[in-house]
Each structure stands twice: as structure tokens, then as C-alpha cells.
Scaffold this motif. Structure first.
Motif, PDB file in Angstrom:
ATOM      1  N   LEU A  77     -11.383   9.646   0.889  1.00  0.00           N
ATOM      2  CA  LEU A  77     -10.465   8.509   0.881  1.00  0.00           C
ATOM      3  C   LEU A  77      -9.025   8.995   0.815  1.00  0.00           C
ATOM      4  O   LEU A  77      -8.638   9.712  -0.110  1.00  0.00           O
ATOM      5  CB  LEU A  77     -10.768   7.609  -0.319  1.00  0.00           C
ATOM      6  CG  LEU A  77      -9.838   6.419  -0.544  1.00  0.00           C
ATOM      7  CD1 LEU A  77      -9.799   5.496   0.677  1.00  0.00           C
ATOM      8  CD2 LEU A  77     -10.266   5.644  -1.795  1.00  0.00           C
ATOM      9  N   LEU A  79      -5.202   7.591   0.568  1.00  0.00           N
ATOM     10  CA  LEU A  79      -4.371   6.429   0.254  1.00  0.00           C
ATOM     11  C   LEU A  79      -2.949   6.727   0.692  1.00  0.00           C
ATOM     12  O   LEU A  79      -2.374   7.750   0.314  1.00  0.00           O
ATOM     13  CB  LEU A  79      -4.411   6.146  -1.246  1.00  0.00           C
ATOM     14  CG  LEU A  79      -3.666   4.901  -1.724  1.00  0.00           C
ATOM     15  CD1 LEU A  79      -4.299   3.635  -1.158  1.00  0.00           C
ATOM     16  CD2 LEU A  79      -3.638   4.848  -3.256  1.00  0.00           C
ATOM     17  N   PRO A  81       0.357   4.936   0.379  1.00  0.00           N
ATOM     18  CA  PRO A  81       1.192   3.856  -0.146  1.00  0.00           C
ATOM     19  C   PRO A  81       2.644   4.015   0.278  1.00  0.00           C
ATOM     20  O   PRO A  81       3.169   5.124   0.354  1.00  0.00           O
ATOM     21  CB  PRO A  81       1.040   4.020  -1.656  1.00  0.00           C
ATOM     22  CG  PRO A  81       0.869   5.500  -1.843  1.00  0.00           C
ATOM     23  CD  PRO A  81       0.143   5.998  -0.615  1.00  0.00           C
ATOM     24  N   ALA A  96      -4.829   6.364  -8.615  1.00  0.00           N
ATOM     25  CA  ALA A  96      -5.549   6.809  -7.429  1.00  0.00           C
ATOM     26  C   ALA A  96      -6.332   8.083  -7.718  1.00  0.00           C
ATOM     27  O   ALA A  96      -7.471   8.255  -7.269  1.00  0.00           O
ATOM     28  CB  ALA A  96      -4.578   7.034  -6.276  1.00  0.00           C
ATOM     29  N   VAL A 101      -9.466   9.298  -5.243  1.00  0.00           N
ATOM     30  CA  VAL A 101      -8.807   9.480  -3.947  1.00  0.00           C
ATOM     31  C   VAL A 101      -8.657  10.969  -3.658  1.00  0.00           C
ATOM     32  O   VAL A 101      -8.294  11.754  -4.541  1.00  0.00           O
ATOM     33  CB  VAL A 101      -7.436   8.767  -3.955  1.00  0.00           C
ATOM     34  CG1 VAL A 101      -6.592   9.178  -2.752  1.00  0.00           C
ATOM     35  CG2 VAL A 101      -7.628   7.258  -3.979  1.00  0.00           C
ATOM     36  N   LEU A 104      -3.175  11.706  -1.160  1.00  0.00           N
ATOM     37  CA  LEU A 104      -2.135  10.679  -1.155  1.00  0.00           C
ATOM     38  C   LEU A 104      -1.104  11.058  -0.106  1.00  0.00           C
ATOM     39  O   LEU A 104      -0.589  12.180  -0.119  1.00  0.00           O
ATOM     40  CB  LEU A 104      -1.489  10.556  -2.523  1.00  0.00           C
ATOM     41  CG  LEU A 104      -2.388   9.852  -3.551  1.00  0.00           C
ATOM     42  CD1 LEU A 104      -2.534  10.684  -4.791  1.00  0.00           C
ATOM     43  CD2 LEU A 104      -1.828   8.471  -3.891  1.00  0.00           C
ATOM     44  N   ALA A 183      -6.274   4.220   3.976  1.00  0.00           N
ATOM     45  CA  ALA A 183      -5.740   2.893   3.689  1.00  0.00           C
ATOM     46  C   ALA A 183      -4.230   2.974   3.521  1.00  0.00           C
ATOM     47  O   ALA A 183      -3.740   3.687   2.635  1.00  0.00           O
ATOM     48  CB  ALA A 183      -6.378   2.314   2.429  1.00  0.00           C
ATOM     49  N   VAL A 185      -0.786   1.043   2.548  1.00  0.00           N
ATOM     50  CA  VAL A 185      -0.401  -0.096   1.719  1.00  0.00           C
ATOM     51  C   VAL A 185       1.113  -0.265   1.796  1.00  0.00           C
ATOM     52  O   VAL A 185       1.869   0.686   1.612  1.00  0.00           O
ATOM     53  CB  VAL A 185      -0.830   0.101   0.251  1.00  0.00           C
ATOM     54  CG1 VAL A 185      -0.503  -1.140  -0.565  1.00  0.00           C
ATOM     55  CG2 VAL A 185      -2.323   0.415   0.175  1.00  0.00           C
ATOM     56  N   ALA A 220      -2.337  -1.183  -4.015  1.00  0.00           N
ATOM     57  CA  ALA A 220      -2.765   0.197  -3.749  1.00  0.00           C
ATOM     58  C   ALA A 220      -3.951   0.581  -4.622  1.00  0.00           C
ATOM     59  O   ALA A 220      -4.919   1.209  -4.156  1.00  0.00           O
ATOM     60  CB  ALA A 220      -1.596   1.161  -3.973  1.00  0.00           C
ATOM     61  N   ILE A 223      -7.198  -1.551  -3.436  1.00  0.00           N
ATOM     62  CA  ILE A 223      -7.863  -1.107  -2.212  1.00  0.00           C
ATOM     63  C   ILE A 223      -8.608   0.202  -2.454  1.00  0.00           C
ATOM     64  O   ILE A 223      -9.711   0.407  -1.932  1.00  0.00           O
ATOM     65  CB  ILE A 223      -6.875  -0.983  -1.029  1.00  0.00           C
ATOM     66  CG1 ILE A 223      -7.625  -0.767   0.287  1.00  0.00           C
ATOM     67  CG2 ILE A 223      -5.859   0.106  -1.245  1.00  0.00           C
ATOM     68  CD1 ILE A 223      -8.537  -1.882   0.699  1.00  0.00           C
ATOM     69  N   ALA A 224      -8.055   1.083  -3.283  1.00  0.00           N
ATOM     70  CA  ALA A 224      -8.762   2.324  -3.608  1.00  0.00           C
ATOM     71  C   ALA A 224     -10.060   2.020  -4.353  1.00  0.00           C
ATOM     72  O   ALA A 224     -11.116   2.590  -4.059  1.00  0.00           O
ATOM     73  CB  ALA A 224      -7.869   3.246  -4.435  1.00  0.00           C
ATOM     74  N   CYS A 227     -12.676   0.432  -1.945  1.00  0.00           N
ATOM     75  CA  CYS A 227     -13.264   1.430  -1.034  1.00  0.00           C
ATOM     76  C   CYS A 227     -14.287   2.293  -1.766  1.00  0.00           C
ATOM     77  O   CYS A 227     -15.375   2.579  -1.242  1.00  0.00           O
ATOM     78  CB  CYS A 227     -12.167   2.292  -0.424  1.00  0.00           C
ATOM     79  SG  CYS A 227     -11.134   1.443   0.797  1.00  0.00           S
TER      80      CYS A 227
END
Length: 234
Positions: A77, A79, A81, A96, A101, A104, A183, A185, A220, A223-224, A227
């Protein structure tokens, strides 16, 4: 048990050498020789270490056991943001990391209040959060890039973007299986219409996170978590 992050330590090493921020942490706690520590390396390994000496410039410990526990999510994953002001970005990085996650990738967007990043601070926060949460890997934290560059990157798997506009799809409506997700954000002011159009053009699926308008940092984190719940270990 105190957890330290020491990239480069490997199973088979006899001794570990502790310096820099981790030494300061150790010295703050005034730990004496004989104390048992747990060292996190940068490959997913954990090593039990017995402290042998703690000097002003370096501490030395002896590895007495090594393991590779399965605490990382199977979901890769990412992320991405938008930059947030003040400590809000710090919060996103911390949570996160706790949520598993892997990476990032902060983005620069039109309506973002903040235009500068504090990458080294975010990386320190990620290390601290990984140690606190028992993770065996510290997520990568990228330097901020323009939104267009992040959208155009060759991401594998699903591409998602929470959107407060007129969309009805939720994470629950997406495929049952996913190994890779990115994702993006938006910031406090949201993504602009043309930014959303560009996201769609690059294969990003707009999603709703529910009927209420969330703050950017909340979106943010949400959504983490969604998922991980659907495709990871949540």
C-alpha cells in the motif's frame, strides 16, 4: 523491551554498534550493561541483543537471537497525501506507519496550504512509529513531488483517489483481491476539477469515504485503514 532501528544489522553478526539518535535514546534511559534490547534491521529481521557497554559515542551489544516475524501486511500500500500544514502531516505519517503502509509519497497540489516538506522529520516519525507498533519494516518516505508526476508513475494494481464530489463507489465495491494499491489524497482545499480529471486519465478511481466531509488528515488515515481492512491484514 526497548526497540532500536539499526539498518545494516544482519543475522550472523556477532556485535551491533549503536550510535547517533538510537544511542541518544539508549543513554536517555540510562540503560546499563546486561540489559536486553530488540533491534529492528532494514530487511524485516528482529534481533535480541544484550548490551555490553554504553559509551559517550557508541554502545555495543551482542546478538543472542534473530527472527523474522510475520507482522507486515501482504498488501503493498502506497499512500500519497497532499502536503498538509503544521503537525497534520506528522500525524498522517505516524498513523500510516502504524496501519502498515509500505510507502508514503507526498504530493504537491494546487490547493495545498503547505508548499514545503520536512522529509527527514517524517522519516524519523516513521521510524519511531514502526518501533512503537511492532512493525518489522519502516516505510519509505519520499520527498514531495508534483501531483502530475505522482499520477503518471507506473503504479501496479489499483489506483484510488478519495473525492468529495458526486461519486458513489466505495472501497467495498472494488475487486475482492488486490496485492498493490496506491491512494492519492487531496489537501484541505480538496483537489481541483482538472486535477481530478488528470487522475481519472491516469486510471485512478474516485471513491467516496462516506456522507460526511472529512478533514484531509482524517481522509488519509481512513483510506489506509479501509484498504488494509479489505485487502491487507486488517
Amino acid at each position: 523491551m526497548l526497540r532500536l532501528y539499526l539498518p545494516g544489522v544482519r543475522a550472523g553478526d556477532e556485535l551491533v554498534h549503536i550510535a547517533g539518535p538510537e544511542l541518544r535514546h539508549l543513554r536517555t534511559l540510562r540503560l546499563a550493561p546486561g540489559v536486553r534490547l530488540r533491534v529492528l534491521d532494514d530487511t524485516g529481521g528482529e534481533h535480541d541483543v544484550v548490551l555490553e557497554r554504553a559509551g559517550a559515542r557508541e554502545a555495543v551489544g551482542r546478538i543472542v537471537a534473530s527472527a523474522w516475524p510475520a507482522r507486515e501486511s501482504p498488501l503493498d500500500l502506497v499512500l500519497a497525501p497532499a502536503l498538509l500544514k503544521g503537525t497534520k502531516m506528522d500525524l498522517v505519517v505516524e498513523k500510516a506507519t502504524e496501519l502498515g503502509v509500505r510507502r508514503l509519497a507526498p504530493v504537491l497540489t494546487r490547493h495545498a496550504v503547505s508548499r514545503t516538506g520536512h522529509v527527514e522529520r517524517w522519516r524519523r516519525i516513521a521510524v519511531a512509529a514502526a518501533k512503537q507498533s511492532g512493525r518489522t519494516r519502516v516505510p519509505d518516505v519520499d520527498a514531495p513531488l508534483p501531483l502530475a508526476d505522482v499520477l503518471a508513475a507506473p503504479w501496479p494494481g489499483l489506483r484510488l483517489v478519495p473525492w468529495e464530489g458526486d461519486v458513489e463507489d466505495r472501497v467495498s465495491a472494488l475487486p475482492d483481491r488486490a496485492a498493490d494499491v496506491v491512494a492519492v489524497v487531496g489537501p484541505e482545499g480538496g483537489l481541483a476539477e482538472d486535477e481530478m480529471a488528470l487522475a481519472r486519465a491516469h486510471g485512478f478511481t474516485p471513491l467516496t469515504l462516506g456522507p460526511r466531509r472529512l478533514r484531509a488528515e482524517t481522509a488519509a488515515i481512513v483510506i489506509a485503514a479501509l484498504c488494509q481492512s479489505r485487502w491487507g491484514d486488517g
